[in-house]
Design a protein around this motif. Structure first.
Motif: not given
Length: 231
Positions: A58, A82, A84, A86, A89
């Protein structure tokens, strides 16, 4: 006499299950606790390996998107508030605060840079807690299970000597089963501890690298926003 003793010793079942079943109740509890600890640590190990691989994929995917030249506002609109991922985010936390720091007239509220940095730091801390969760269990298993196994061995040997004294016989047939049962506890303790220690060190290093990557991205992103603020 020695031939008869050896023949009797060969008839004794020294399989793992037989040793467990012949052990005393206390040693059985120790063995069960060690086996459960081993399964617990392996479940954490497998979970973390899968989690870290997904996080690395990711992060690489988001890094390509971030540096592709696409406007940051458009990228933020694509991933949402929001997301998914990391890395996403951490980015979303900074961009959300960036947008909240604009007044209705288009100007920026004072202290925007500090709030953006703090928002990303909080997001990174949350991701760090998720990535490092479960690692203390591996450390605990690696540190304590050898001693738990040793306790089981000491208890088992103590009972073996009690049986020897009761039977007034020190032959191999009497001594070997009790010693073997006792040493099985130490073996199980090491079986639980060694993988836990090895993977704790590896997974801790992997988590630190991932968290370091998030922190490096936050610094780079903060620098980009700082240029826009100064401009």
């Amino acid at each position: 006499m020695e031939t008869e003793t050896l023949a009797l010793a060969q008839e004794i079942d020294f399989s793992m299950w037989a040793l467990f079943m012949r052990a005393t109740f206390t040693v059985k509890l120790v063995m069960i606790a060690l086996i459960l600890s081993s399964f617990w640590s392996w479940s954490i190990i497998v979970q973390k390996i899968i989690m870290y691989r997904a996080a690395r994929r990711e992060a690489a995917r988001f890094d390509r998107a971030f540096w592709s030249g696409e406007p940051l506002d458009e990228l933020f609109d694509e991933i949402g508030v929001d997301p998914d991922g990391r890395s996403e985010r951490v980015f979303a936390a900074g961009m959300s605060e960036w947008r909240r720091s604009h007044r209705d007239d288009g100007g920026l509220i004072a202290g925007a840079q500090a709030r953006i940095d703090r928002s990303m730091d909080v997001a990174i801390q949350k991701e760090a807690e998720a990535l490092q969760g479960g690692l203390p269990v591996l450390a605990t298993v690696g540190a304590t299970t050898p001693f738990v196994g040793l306790f089981g061995t000491v208890w088992g040997i103590m009972n073996a000597f009690i049986e020897i004294a009761a039977e007034q016989n020190t032959s191999l047939v009497v001594v070997a089963p009790g010693i073997a049962e006792a040493l099985l506890a130490t073996g199980l303790g090491l079986l639980a501890a060694i993988p836990a220690v090895i993977f704790y060190n590896k997974l801790s290093a992997d988590a630190d690298r991932l968290i370091g990557g998030y922190e490096a991205f936050a610094d780079e992103f903060s620098t980009i926003l700082s240029r826009q603020l100064d401009g």
